[in-house]
Design a protein around this motif. Structure first.
Motif, PDB file in Angstrom:
ATOM      1  N   VAL A  66      16.414   4.215   0.597  1.00 59.41           N
ATOM      2  CA  VAL A  66      15.060   4.741   0.732  1.00 59.41           C
ATOM      3  C   VAL A  66      14.125   3.586   1.102  1.00 59.41           C
ATOM      4  CG1 VAL A  66      13.141   5.768  -0.555  1.00 59.41           C
ATOM      5  CG2 VAL A  66      15.453   6.652  -0.850  1.00 59.41           C
ATOM      6  N   PRO A  67      13.228   3.770   2.077  1.00 67.34           N
ATOM      7  CA  PRO A  67      12.339   2.680   2.471  1.00 67.34           C
ATOM      8  C   PRO A  67      11.496   2.159   1.298  1.00 67.34           C
ATOM      9  CG  PRO A  67      12.240   4.457   4.074  1.00 67.34           C
ATOM     10  CD  PRO A  67      13.042   4.973   2.923  1.00 67.34           C
ATOM     11  N   ILE A  68      11.387   0.841   1.214  1.00 68.86           N
ATOM     12  CA  ILE A  68      10.573   0.178   0.198  1.00 68.86           C
ATOM     13  C   ILE A  68       9.366  -0.455   0.876  1.00 68.86           C
ATOM     14  CG2 ILE A  68      10.453  -1.677  -1.519  1.00 68.86           C
ATOM     15  CD1 ILE A  68      12.260   0.531  -2.465  1.00 68.86           C
ATOM     16  N   ILE A  69       8.190  -0.196   0.335  1.00 67.27           N
ATOM     17  CA  ILE A  69       6.961  -0.841   0.796  1.00 67.27           C
ATOM     18  C   ILE A  69       6.487  -1.767  -0.308  1.00 67.27           C
ATOM     19  CG2 ILE A  69       4.564  -0.486   1.500  1.00 67.27           C
ATOM     20  CD1 ILE A  69       5.398   2.253   2.600  1.00 67.27           C
ATOM     21  N   ASN A  70       6.376  -3.037   0.002  1.00 70.93           N
ATOM     22  CA  ASN A  70       5.959  -4.041  -0.964  1.00 70.93           C
ATOM     23  C   ASN A  70       4.443  -3.987  -1.138  1.00 70.93           C
ATOM     24  OD1 ASN A  70       5.586  -6.299  -2.553  1.00 70.93           O
ATOM     25  ND2 ASN A  70       6.243  -7.788  -1.010  1.00 70.93           N
ATOM     26  N   ALA A  71       3.996  -3.612  -2.320  1.00 73.13           N
ATOM     27  CA  ALA A  71       2.561  -3.575  -2.634  1.00 73.13           C
ATOM     28  C   ALA A  71       2.140  -4.813  -3.414  1.00 73.13           C
ATOM     29  CB  ALA A  71       2.236  -2.311  -3.425  1.00 73.13           C
ATOM     30  N   GLY A  72       2.936  -5.877  -3.295  1.00 75.81           N
ATOM     31  CA  GLY A  72       2.639  -7.144  -3.964  1.00 75.81           C
ATOM     32  C   GLY A  72       3.759  -7.535  -4.897  1.00 75.81           C
ATOM     33  N   ASP A  73       4.321  -8.747  -4.676  1.00 71.02           N
ATOM     34  CA  ASP A  73       5.369  -9.230  -5.585  1.00 71.02           C
ATOM     35  C   ASP A  73       4.989 -10.629  -6.066  1.00 71.02           C
ATOM     36  OD1 ASP A  73       5.855 -10.247  -2.982  1.00 71.02           O
ATOM     37  OD2 ASP A  73       7.992 -10.540  -3.383  1.00 71.02           O
ATOM     38  N   GLY A  74       4.476 -10.674  -7.288  1.00 72.48           N
ATOM     39  CA  GLY A  74       4.067 -11.942  -7.887  1.00 72.48           C
ATOM     40  C   GLY A  74       3.053 -12.662  -7.020  1.00 72.48           C
ATOM     41  N   ALA A  75       3.218 -13.973  -6.880  1.00 77.27           N
ATOM     42  CA  ALA A  75       2.322 -14.778  -6.039  1.00 77.27           C
ATOM     43  C   ALA A  75       2.883 -14.915  -4.634  1.00 77.27           C
ATOM     44  CB  ALA A  75       2.122 -16.153  -6.662  1.00 77.27           C
ATOM     45  N   ASN A  76       3.832 -14.068  -4.270  1.00 76.75           N
ATOM     46  CA  ASN A  76       4.566 -14.233  -3.017  1.00 76.75           C
ATOM     47  C   ASN A  76       3.859 -13.588  -1.833  1.00 76.75           C
ATOM     48  OD1 ASN A  76       6.693 -14.873  -1.278  1.00 76.75           O
ATOM     49  ND2 ASN A  76       7.785 -12.989  -1.753  1.00 76.75           N
ATOM     50  N   GLN A  77       3.967 -12.264  -1.686  1.00 74.88           N
ATOM     51  CA  GLN A  77       3.487 -11.571  -0.496  1.00 74.88           C
ATOM     52  C   GLN A  77       2.732 -10.304  -0.875  1.00 74.88           C
ATOM     53  OE1 GLN A  77       4.199 -11.831   3.101  1.00 74.88           O
ATOM     54  NE2 GLN A  77       5.007 -13.902   2.880  1.00 74.88           N
ATOM     55  N   HIS A  78       1.829  -9.910   0.019  1.00 68.01           N
ATOM     56  CA  HIS A  78       1.107  -8.646  -0.131  1.00 68.01           C
ATOM     57  C   HIS A  78       0.902  -8.093   1.283  1.00 68.01           C
ATOM     58  CE1 HIS A  78      -1.217  -5.519  -1.740  1.00 68.01           C
ATOM     59  NE2 HIS A  78      -2.147  -6.179  -2.387  1.00 68.01           N
ATOM     60  N   PRO A  79       1.984  -7.643   1.931  1.00 66.28           N
ATOM     61  CA  PRO A  79       1.902  -7.364   3.364  1.00 66.28           C
ATOM     62  C   PRO A  79       1.004  -6.195   3.755  1.00 66.28           C
ATOM     63  CG  PRO A  79       4.042  -6.718   2.481  1.00 66.28           C
ATOM     64  CD  PRO A  79       3.354  -7.491   1.404  1.00 66.28           C
ATOM     65  N   SER A  80       0.868  -5.189   2.902  1.00 62.15           N
ATOM     66  CA  SER A  80      -0.030  -4.089   3.276  1.00 62.15           C
ATOM     67  C   SER A  80      -1.487  -4.547   3.233  1.00 62.15           C
ATOM     68  CB  SER A  80       0.186  -2.863   2.384  1.00 62.15           C
ATOM     69  OG  SER A  80      -0.270  -3.074   1.062  1.00 62.15           O
ATOM     70  N   GLN A  81      -1.827  -5.442   2.304  1.00 57.98           N
ATOM     71  CA  GLN A  81      -3.162  -6.040   2.288  1.00 57.98           C
ATOM     72  C   GLN A  81      -3.377  -6.835   3.582  1.00 57.98           C
ATOM     73  OE1 GLN A  81      -5.730  -5.994  -0.215  1.00 57.98           O
ATOM     74  NE2 GLN A  81      -6.954  -7.011   1.361  1.00 57.98           N
ATOM     75  N   THR A  82      -2.330  -7.508   4.025  1.00 61.48           N
ATOM     76  CA  THR A  82      -2.444  -8.282   5.256  1.00 61.48           C
ATOM     77  C   THR A  82      -2.751  -7.386   6.439  1.00 61.48           C
ATOM     78  OG1 THR A  82      -0.879  -9.887   4.391  1.00 61.48           O
ATOM     79  CG2 THR A  82      -1.254  -9.923   6.758  1.00 61.48           C
ATOM     80  N   LEU A  83      -2.096  -6.226   6.516  1.00 65.21           N
ATOM     81  CA  LEU A  83      -2.361  -5.344   7.645  1.00 65.21           C
ATOM     82  C   LEU A  83      -3.798  -4.843   7.616  1.00 65.21           C
ATOM     83  CD1 LEU A  83      -0.971  -4.144  10.137  1.00 65.21           C
ATOM     84  CD2 LEU A  83      -0.704  -2.034   8.825  1.00 65.21           C
ATOM     85  N   LEU A  84      -4.325  -4.513   6.449  1.00 67.26           N
ATOM     86  CA  LEU A  84      -5.715  -4.055   6.406  1.00 67.26           C
ATOM     87  C   LEU A  84      -6.668  -5.219   6.683  1.00 67.26           C
ATOM     88  CD1 LEU A  84      -7.697  -4.538   3.620  1.00 67.26           C
ATOM     89  CD2 LEU A  84      -5.785  -3.326   2.603  1.00 67.26           C
ATOM     90  N   ASP A  85      -6.288  -6.440   6.291  1.00 69.41           N
ATOM     91  CA  ASP A  85      -7.100  -7.608   6.631  1.00 69.41           C
ATOM     92  C   ASP A  85      -7.126  -7.810   8.143  1.00 69.41           C
ATOM     93  OD1 ASP A  85      -7.537  -8.090   3.939  1.00 69.41           O
ATOM     94  OD2 ASP A  85      -6.055  -9.700   3.791  1.00 69.41           O
ATOM     95  N   LEU A  86      -5.954  -7.707   8.771  1.00 65.52           N
ATOM     96  CA  LEU A  86      -5.889  -7.858  10.226  1.00 65.52           C
ATOM     97  C   LEU A  86      -6.700  -6.766  10.919  1.00 65.52           C
ATOM     98  CD1 LEU A  86      -2.084  -8.657  10.657  1.00 65.52           C
ATOM     99  CD2 LEU A  86      -3.975 -10.269  10.898  1.00 65.52           C
ATOM    100  N   TYR A  87      -6.608  -5.557  10.411  1.00 63.08           N
ATOM    101  CA  TYR A  87      -7.373  -4.460  10.999  1.00 63.08           C
ATOM    102  C   TYR A  87      -8.877  -4.721  10.858  1.00 63.08           C
ATOM    103  CZ  TYR A  87      -8.790   0.335  12.117  1.00 63.08           C
ATOM    104  OH  TYR A  87      -9.368   1.442  12.698  1.00 63.08           O
ATOM    105  N   SER A  88      -9.276  -5.253   9.718  1.00 60.44           N
ATOM    106  CA  SER A  88     -10.693  -5.569   9.494  1.00 60.44           C
ATOM    107  C   SER A  88     -11.163  -6.677  10.430  1.00 60.44           C
ATOM    108  CB  SER A  88     -10.908  -5.981   8.033  1.00 60.44           C
ATOM    109  OG  SER A  88     -10.572  -4.923   7.154  1.00 60.44           O
ATOM    110  N   ILE A  89     -10.341  -7.681  10.622  1.00 59.15           N
ATOM    111  CA  ILE A  89     -10.692  -8.770  11.536  1.00 59.15           C
ATOM    112  C   ILE A  89     -10.766  -8.248  12.972  1.00 59.15           C
ATOM    113  CG2 ILE A  89      -9.916 -10.981  12.488  1.00 59.15           C
ATOM    114  CD1 ILE A  89      -8.614 -11.510   9.698  1.00 59.15           C
ATOM    115  N   TRP A  90      -9.771  -7.480  13.356  1.00 53.98           N
ATOM    116  CA  TRP A  90      -9.698  -6.906  14.709  1.00 53.98           C
ATOM    117  C   TRP A  90     -10.906  -6.024  15.002  1.00 53.98           C
ATOM    118  CZ3 TRP A  90      -7.233  -1.856  16.190  1.00 53.98           C
ATOM    119  CH2 TRP A  90      -6.882  -1.791  17.545  1.00 53.98           C
ATOM    120  N   LYS A  91     -11.282  -5.190  14.033  1.00 53.03           N
ATOM    121  CA  LYS A  91     -12.431  -4.308  14.216  1.00 53.03           C
ATOM    122  C   LYS A  91     -13.737  -5.076  14.343  1.00 53.03           C
ATOM    123  CE  LYS A  91     -13.408  -0.692  11.859  1.00 53.03           C
ATOM    124  NZ  LYS A  91     -13.632   0.225  10.719  1.00 53.03           N
ATOM    125  N   THR A  92     -13.917  -6.087  13.502  1.00 57.36           N
ATOM    126  CA  THR A  92     -15.216  -6.765  13.456  1.00 57.36           C
ATOM    127  C   THR A  92     -15.360  -7.850  14.512  1.00 57.36           C
ATOM    128  OG1 THR A  92     -14.437  -8.379  11.805  1.00 57.36           O
ATOM    129  CG2 THR A  92     -15.444  -6.338  10.978  1.00 57.36           C
TER     130      THR A  92
END
Length: 305
Positions: free
Chosen positions: A116-142
């Motif tokens: 089953v697909p796993i979406i990482n919503a944050g693992d410790g101090a490592n990665q938060h890739p969905s936050q990154t996509l919304l950050d990129l979208y925010s940068i791209w938009k603005t």
């Protein structure tokens, strides 16, 4: 990109741009019922407000049912159930699993014990890739682009998984990074080495000045994360080290936007909120569209754009 969303290091430039266009579609069509009959499980082994509610809102707007927990004390993990058993059990019930965990690497491990697909919503101090996509979208938009931008990251750059992910994701777009942090919380060696390997210019400083603000396009503030410190005395040394005040933005570029993954504590004064350059609440709203794009991509659901 495979059917798991674990780390930004798994993305290509084309993956990122495609997902951003999907997010733009969902901003224009937020109630696209593309997941009727699907079940999304949200497993949050670590506290979250924005990320969990954002994923659940994204799922609901897509027509999916949502199951899961926001407090591991209410799950069988409190009885000693292993992560492997929890994931395999929930895989029987859900089409996709969104998971936040306090251990680095937990999401990658989960992806190895289920189909089953796993979406990482944050693992410790490592990665938060969905936050990154919304950050990129925010940068791209603005900014109208992701290319050739000055990005200044301020605060907890050691434990801040959002800045770690953003450094990696922006590497495709020729940024110039400015890292502002106390010595105790400076960007880890691995990410500075990453910048060097990818010929990404960066500088480091401890002082948070108006000069630094005036030269940047994106000012990315972060919270000093008390929960990441094993020694409370270290947290006390740095907890209020930086605070952005509205007056500090007076000489900034017209296109400057202030981002923050939230929650904030003392690092952005409330008088910044009414400044049109403050974008952190819109940034959080963008998370719904970005996460709609992620869920559909993991389930191979075509987006009508």
């Amino acid at each position: 990109m495979d059917h798991n969303f674990i780390s930004v290091s798994d993305f290509t430039k084309e993956d990122i741009l495609s997902l951003l266009h999907d997010a733009a579609f969902f901003e224009a069509h937020p109630n696209s019922r593309l997941l009727e009959g699907k079940v999304v499980a949200t497993l949050f082994f670590e506290p979250s407000t924005r990320t969990r509610l954002s994923f659940e809102t994204a799922s609901n707007r897509l027509g999916a049912r949502v199951i899961g927990f926001s407090d591991p004390a209410s799950s069988s993990t409190s009885k000693g159930e292993t992560l492997k058993d929890t994931i395999k059990m929930v895989s029987n019930y859900a089409d996709v699993i969104v998971m936040r965990h306090y251990l680095e690497g937990a999401a990658r491990y989960a992806s190895e014990v289920t189909d089953v697909p796993i979406i990482n919503a944050g693992d410790g101090a490592n990665q938060h890739p969905s936050q990154t996509l919304l950050d990129l979208y925010s940068i791209w938009k603005t900014q109208g682009t992701l290319d050739n931008l000055d990005i200044t990251m301020v605060g907890d750059l050691k434990y801040g998984r959002t800045v770690h992910s953003l450094v990696q994701a922006m590497s495709f777009f020729s940024p110039r990074f400015h890292f502002i942090a106390p010595q105790l919380l400076r960007m880890p060696n691995g990410y500075r080495d990453f910048c060097r390997r990818h010929s990404l210019p960066f500088d480091e400083q401890e002082e948070f000045t108006e000069k630094a603000i005036n030269e940047t396009d994106i000012l990315y503030m972060t919270r000093i994360q008390r929960e990441r410190f094993s020694d409370p005395r270290e947290y006390e040394q740095v907890k209020n080290v930086y605070c952005l005040k509205n007056a500090m933005l007076e000489g900034s570029k017209p296109n400057l936007r202030v981002l923050h993954p939230l929650p904030r504590v003392n690092e952005i004064a409330y008088d910044v909120d009414d400044n049109p350059k403050a974008y952190y609440f819109q940034q959080a709203q963008n998370g719904v569209y970005a996460r709609q794009a992620i869920i559909c991509r993991m389930l191979d659901i075509p987006v009508g754009r």
